[in-house]
Scaffold this motif. Structure first.
Motif, mmCIF file in Angstrom:
data_model
loop_
_atom_site.group_PDB
_atom_site.id
_atom_site.type_symbol
_atom_site.label_atom_id
_atom_site.label_comp_id
_atom_site.label_asym_id
_atom_site.label_seq_id
_atom_site.Cartn_x
_atom_site.Cartn_y
_atom_site.Cartn_z
ATOM 1 N N ASN A 5 0.838 -1.191 0.000
ATOM 2 C CA ASN A 5 0.000 0.000 0.000
ATOM 3 C C ASN A 5 0.880 1.250 0.000
ATOM 4 O O ASN A 5 1.939 1.276 0.640
ATOM 5 C CB ASN A 5 -0.914 0.021 1.225
ATOM 6 C CG ASN A 5 -1.871 -1.151 1.254
ATOM 7 O OD1 ASN A 5 -2.395 -1.549 0.223
ATOM 8 N ND2 ASN A 5 -2.078 -1.717 2.431
ATOM 9 N N GLU A 6 0.435 2.283 -0.696
ATOM 10 C CA GLU A 6 1.250 3.498 -0.826
ATOM 11 C C GLU A 6 1.598 4.130 0.524
ATOM 12 O O GLU A 6 2.760 4.489 0.754
ATOM 13 C CB GLU A 6 0.552 4.500 -1.743
ATOM 14 C CG GLU A 6 0.542 4.052 -3.202
ATOM 15 C CD GLU A 6 0.054 5.139 -4.137
ATOM 16 O OE1 GLU A 6 -0.126 6.281 -3.684
ATOM 17 O OE2 GLU A 6 -0.135 4.851 -5.329
ATOM 18 N N PRO A 7 0.638 4.318 1.436
ATOM 19 C CA PRO A 7 1.022 4.926 2.712
ATOM 20 C C PRO A 7 1.976 4.064 3.525
ATOM 21 O O PRO A 7 2.804 4.585 4.279
ATOM 22 C CB PRO A 7 -0.311 5.129 3.441
ATOM 23 C CG PRO A 7 -1.301 4.328 2.701
ATOM 24 C CD PRO A 7 -0.807 4.143 1.317
ATOM 25 N N ASP A 32 -1.542 10.396 2.588
ATOM 26 C CA ASP A 32 -1.001 10.386 1.227
ATOM 27 C C ASP A 32 -2.064 10.888 0.249
ATOM 28 O O ASP A 32 -2.972 10.152 -0.135
ATOM 29 C CB ASP A 32 -0.563 8.964 0.863
ATOM 30 C CG ASP A 32 0.053 8.881 -0.533
ATOM 31 O OD1 ASP A 32 0.236 9.932 -1.167
ATOM 32 O OD2 ASP A 32 0.333 7.755 -0.991
ATOM 33 N N LEU A 33 -1.943 12.154 -0.126
ATOM 34 C CA LEU A 33 -2.891 12.781 -1.052
ATOM 35 C C LEU A 33 -2.179 13.057 -2.365
ATOM 36 O O LEU A 33 -1.347 13.960 -2.470
ATOM 37 C CB LEU A 33 -3.446 14.079 -0.463
ATOM 38 C CG LEU A 33 -4.476 14.840 -1.304
ATOM 39 C CD1 LEU A 33 -5.699 13.970 -1.596
ATOM 40 C CD2 LEU A 33 -4.899 16.121 -0.604
ATOM 41 N N VAL A 168 2.558 12.170 9.062
ATOM 42 C CA VAL A 168 3.490 12.268 7.944
ATOM 43 C C VAL A 168 2.730 12.561 6.657
ATOM 44 O O VAL A 168 1.736 11.903 6.347
ATOM 45 C CB VAL A 168 4.295 10.960 7.784
ATOM 46 C CG1 VAL A 168 5.288 11.074 6.630
ATOM 47 C CG2 VAL A 168 5.024 10.635 9.081
ATOM 48 N N LEU A 169 3.203 13.551 5.907
ATOM 49 C CA LEU A 169 2.574 13.937 4.652
ATOM 50 C C LEU A 169 3.283 13.283 3.475
ATOM 51 O O LEU A 169 4.512 13.259 3.413
ATOM 52 C CB LEU A 169 2.605 15.453 4.486
ATOM 53 C CG LEU A 169 1.931 16.276 5.588
ATOM 54 C CD1 LEU A 169 2.036 17.761 5.266
ATOM 55 C CD2 LEU A 169 0.478 15.869 5.766
ATOM 56 N N ALA A 170 2.490 12.772 2.540
ATOM 57 C CA ALA A 170 3.025 12.211 1.294
ATOM 58 C C ALA A 170 2.071 12.588 0.163
ATOM 59 O O ALA A 170 0.900 12.875 0.391
ATOM 60 C CB ALA A 170 3.159 10.686 1.396
ATOM 61 N N GLN A 194 7.167 16.886 7.562
ATOM 62 C CA GLN A 194 7.394 17.102 6.135
ATOM 63 C C GLN A 194 8.867 16.923 5.778
ATOM 64 O O GLN A 194 9.356 17.492 4.812
ATOM 65 C CB GLN A 194 6.939 18.512 5.749
ATOM 66 C CG GLN A 194 5.485 18.807 6.091
ATOM 67 C CD GLN A 194 5.077 20.220 5.768
ATOM 68 O OE1 GLN A 194 5.084 20.637 4.608
ATOM 69 N NE2 GLN A 194 4.732 20.985 6.797
ATOM 70 N N SER A 195 9.556 16.107 6.568
ATOM 71 C CA SER A 195 10.997 15.952 6.370
ATOM 72 C C SER A 195 11.324 15.103 5.144
ATOM 73 O O SER A 195 12.429 15.186 4.611
ATOM 74 C CB SER A 195 11.638 15.324 7.611
ATOM 75 O OG SER A 195 11.070 14.057 7.881
#
Length: 286
Positions: A5-7, A32-33, A168-170, A194-195
Motif C-alpha cells: 500500500n502506498e502509505p 497520502d494525497l 506524515v505527509l506524502a 514534512q521531512s
C-alpha cells in the motif's frame, strides 16, 4: 512479486530515516494525497516492526479534483466576461487545465497568483487573479472530504489522538496549506512531519521493500519487519448480487480464511466465483 500500500511504503521511507533516535514504539498517521487518490494509514513503528493498525482512503479523490474545480470556475469567468463558452473546445480546455494546475501549485507558497492564457478562444486572452482565500473557498468541500478517511482510520484503530507521535505527509497535494490546517485541527495542533519529499516518499519506501525481498538489503535495510493489512474487504458475489465479505478490511496479511457457501441449484457439478473488493452490500446496481 509483492504489492504494498502506498502509505505503508511512505511509512517505510519515514521510519528508516527517523528510527535511529527513537526509543520505544511510535504511533504514526500517514496522509497520502496524490493526483487521483487519497490513502490514509495508521501504523505503530518500533523495535524493528512496521505494523499497520488501520487503513482507509478514497480511490476517486485527489489533486485532479481541484484542477477540475478551478477549470470550471475559469470557464464560467471567461464566459461571463467575454460571452464565449470554451467548455466544448478540448484544445482550449487542455491549455486552461495546465494553467490551473500551475496556479494550484503556486498557491501553496503565495497568497495571490495571476492566471493568464493567451488566445484561449477565438483570439481572446484570458486573465484572472485568484487569491488563496478564493481557492480555498471553491474547494472547501473537497478539503473536508479529505478528512473523512482520517476520521474513519482513527475510529478503526481506536487510538486516542493524544497518543500519536507524528503525522506524515506524502503525495504532492498534501502541500496545500488548507489541507495541512485541517489535519492540524484534527490532531490538536500537532506539527506535521514534512521531512521526506512527498513526491518521492512512496517510491523510496517501495524500493527499500523490494531490496529487502530480493535479498539485496544490508545493515539498515534488514533491520525491520512489515506487518501489513488489507485496505479494503475482498469477497465473493452470492445470490441476488450480494457481497459476501471473506476477509474484513484491516485484517493483517498474509492470512487464510475459510468461508462456507451453498450452490444455487441441486446437483451442480461446477461453481464459478466472481471476486470483488469493497464495503458495499451489493456488487452491482440493480
Amino acid at each position: 512479486m509483492r504489492i504494498i500500500n502506498e502509505p505503508t511504503a511512505a511509512a517505510i521511507a519515514y521510519g528508516l530515516e527517523k528510527q535511529a533516535g527513537w526509543y520505544g514504539k511510535r504511533n504514526v498517521m500517514i496522509f497520502d494525497l496524490g493526483g487521483g487518490t487519497l490513502d490514509v494509514s495508521l501504523l505503530t513503528i518500533g523495535d524493528g516492526v512496521f505494523e499497520v493498525k488501520a487503513t482507509a482512503g478514497d480511490t476517486h479523490l485527489g489533486g485532479e479534483d481541484i484542477d477540475n474545480s478551478m477549470v470550471n470556475y475559469c470557464v464560467d469567468q471567461f464566459k461571463s466576461k467575454h460571452n464565449l463558452d470554451v467548455s466544448e473546445n478540448p484544445k482550449a480546455l487542455r491549455r486552461l487545465r495546465n494553467a490551473c494546475e500551475k496556479a494550484k501549485r503556486r498557491l501553496s507558497f503565495t497568497s495571490t497568483i495571476d492566471l493568464e492564457v493567451d488566445c484561449l478562444d477565438r483570439g481572446t486572452d484570458f486573465f484572472i487573479t485568484i487569491t488563496r482565500a478564493k481557492f480555498e473557498q471553491m474547494n472547501m468541500d473537497f478539503f473536508n472530504k479529505c478528512m473523512e478517511p482520517v476520521d474513519k482510520c482513527l475510529r478503526d484503530a481506536d487510538i486516542e489522538i493524544t497518543n500519536f507521535h507524528d503525522v506524515v505527509l506524502a503525495g504532492g497535494s498534501s502541500r496545500i496549506p488548507k489541507v495541512q490546517e485541517l489535519l492540524r485541527n484534527v490532531f490538536k495542533g500537532m506539527k506535521l512531519c514534512q521531512s521526506i519529499n512527498p513526491d518521492e516518499a512512496v517510491a523510496h519506501g517501495a524500493a527499500v521493500r523490494a531490496a529487502l525481498l530480493s535479498g539485496r538489503g544490508d545493515g539498515k535495510l534488514q533491520d525491520f519487519t512489515l506487518v501489513d493489512a488489507t485496505p479494503v474487504s475482498p469477497g465473493v458475489e452470492v445470490f441476488h448480487n450480494r457481497m459476501k465479505i471473506v476477509i474484513p478490511r484491516n485484517t493483517k496479511v498474509p492470512v487464510v480464511k475459510n468461508c462456507r457457501l451453498t450452490t444455487r441449484h441441486d446437483n451442480q457439478d461446477n461453481v464459478s466465483f466472481a471476486i470483488y473488493e469493497g464495503e458495499t452490500v451489493r456488487v452491482k446496481a440493480l
